[in-house]
Design a protein around this motif. Sequence first.
Motif, PDB file in Angstrom:
ATOM      1  N   ALA A  30       0.790  -1.232   0.000  1.00 58.91           N
ATOM      2  CA  ALA A  30       0.000   0.000   0.000  1.00 58.91           C
ATOM      3  C   ALA A  30       0.824   1.285   0.000  1.00 58.91           C
ATOM      4  N   PRO A  31       1.906   1.398   0.784  1.00 58.95           N
ATOM      5  CA  PRO A  31       2.662   2.652   0.783  1.00 58.95           C
ATOM      6  C   PRO A  31       3.315   2.980  -0.564  1.00 58.95           C
ATOM      7  N   TYR A  32       3.439   1.998  -1.428  1.00 61.91           N
ATOM      8  CA  TYR A  32       4.098   2.203  -2.721  1.00 61.91           C
ATOM      9  C   TYR A  32       3.118   2.486  -3.850  1.00 61.91           C
ATOM     10  N   LEU A  33       1.827   2.321  -3.607  1.00 62.12           N
ATOM     11  CA  LEU A  33       0.839   2.381  -4.674  1.00 62.12           C
ATOM     12  C   LEU A  33      -0.161   3.515  -4.468  1.00 62.12           C
ATOM     13  N   HIS A  34      -0.759   3.942  -5.554  1.00 58.41           N
ATOM     14  CA  HIS A  34      -1.798   4.965  -5.510  1.00 58.41           C
ATOM     15  C   HIS A  34      -3.000   4.411  -4.736  1.00 58.41           C
ATOM     16  N   PRO A  35      -3.704   5.240  -3.968  1.00 58.46           N
ATOM     17  CA  PRO A  35      -4.830   4.751  -3.164  1.00 58.46           C
ATOM     18  C   PRO A  35      -5.965   4.121  -3.983  1.00 58.46           C
ATOM     19  N   ASP A  36      -6.053   4.430  -5.270  1.00 56.75           N
ATOM     20  CA  ASP A  36      -7.112   3.855  -6.094  1.00 56.75           C
ATOM     21  C   ASP A  36      -6.814   2.433  -6.568  1.00 56.75           C
ATOM     22  N   VAL A  37      -5.622   1.914  -6.278  1.00 50.77           N
ATOM     23  CA  VAL A  37      -5.274   0.547  -6.680  1.00 50.77           C
ATOM     24  C   VAL A  37      -6.056  -0.429  -5.802  1.00 50.77           C
ATOM     25  N   VAL A  38      -6.712  -1.383  -6.443  1.00 55.46           N
ATOM     26  CA  VAL A  38      -7.526  -2.371  -5.734  1.00 55.46           C
ATOM     27  C   VAL A  38      -7.013  -3.761  -6.100  1.00 55.46           C
ATOM     28  N   PHE A  39      -6.906  -4.639  -5.102  1.00 54.92           N
ATOM     29  CA  PHE A  39      -6.457  -6.005  -5.327  1.00 54.92           C
ATOM     30  C   PHE A  39      -7.649  -6.948  -5.289  1.00 54.92           C
ATOM     31  N   HIS A  40      -7.697  -7.858  -6.252  1.00 59.27           N
ATOM     32  CA  HIS A  40      -8.705  -8.909  -6.283  1.00 59.27           C
ATOM     33  C   HIS A  40      -7.986 -10.242  -6.421  1.00 59.27           C
ATOM     34  N   ALA A  41      -8.620 -11.287  -5.910  1.00 57.01           N
ATOM     35  CA  ALA A  41      -8.061 -12.623  -6.046  1.00 57.01           C
ATOM     36  C   ALA A  41      -8.227 -13.085  -7.488  1.00 57.01           C
ATOM     37  N   TYR A  42      -7.252 -13.810  -7.994  1.00 60.43           N
ATOM     38  CA  TYR A  42      -7.337 -14.368  -9.349  1.00 60.43           C
ATOM     39  C   TYR A  42      -8.588 -15.216  -9.452  1.00 60.43           C
ATOM     40  N   GLY A  43      -9.363 -14.994 -10.502  1.00 57.75           N
ATOM     41  CA  GLY A  43     -10.594 -15.744 -10.690  1.00 57.75           C
ATOM     42  C   GLY A  43     -11.790 -15.116 -10.012  1.00 57.75           C
ATOM     43  N   ASP A  44     -11.580 -14.035  -9.285  1.00 56.86           N
ATOM     44  CA  ASP A  44     -12.671 -13.335  -8.607  1.00 56.86           C
ATOM     45  C   ASP A  44     -13.635 -12.790  -9.665  1.00 56.86           C
ATOM     46  N   GLU A  45     -14.929 -12.982  -9.463  1.00 58.77           N
ATOM     47  CA  GLU A  45     -15.904 -12.525 -10.435  1.00 58.77           C
ATOM     48  C   GLU A  45     -15.834 -11.025 -10.674  1.00 58.77           C
ATOM     49  N   ARG A  46     -15.422 -10.255  -9.667  1.00 58.68           N
ATOM     50  CA  ARG A  46     -15.318  -8.806  -9.813  1.00 58.68           C
ATOM     51  C   ARG A  46     -14.261  -8.453 -10.854  1.00 58.68           C
ATOM     52  N   CYS A  47     -13.224  -9.261 -10.988  1.00 54.02           N
ATOM     53  CA  CYS A  47     -12.192  -9.010 -11.990  1.00 54.02           C
ATOM     54  C   CYS A  47     -12.769  -9.160 -13.389  1.00 54.02           C
ATOM     55  N   ALA A  48     -13.550 -10.195 -13.607  1.00 55.98           N
ATOM     56  CA  ALA A  48     -14.135 -10.446 -14.915  1.00 55.98           C
ATOM     57  C   ALA A  48     -15.123  -9.348 -15.294  1.00 55.98           C
ATOM     58  N   ALA A  49     -15.765  -8.746 -14.283  1.00 55.22           N
ATOM     59  CA  ALA A  49     -16.761  -7.708 -14.528  1.00 55.22           C
ATOM     60  C   ALA A  49     -16.113  -6.346 -14.696  1.00 55.22           C
TER      61      ALA A  49
END
Length: 51
Positions: A30-49
């Motif tokens: 988190a300290p290295y990334l922009h606050p809008d970066v979001v992590f999802h698990a591989y295969g997570d339906e939210r990623c496909a959407a």
Amino acid sequence: MKEPDKTPSNDTLVREFVEAFNTKDADRLAPYLHPDVVFHAYGDERCAAGV
């Protein structure tokens, strides 16, 4: 959680980032990334959407 050095050399910054990245821990990255970066698990339906 270790905060990144405020004025590190490029070498130090990259090494600390890679170390944090290798832990696969979003809280350590988190300290290295922009606050809008979001992590999802591989295969997570939210990623496909595109969410």
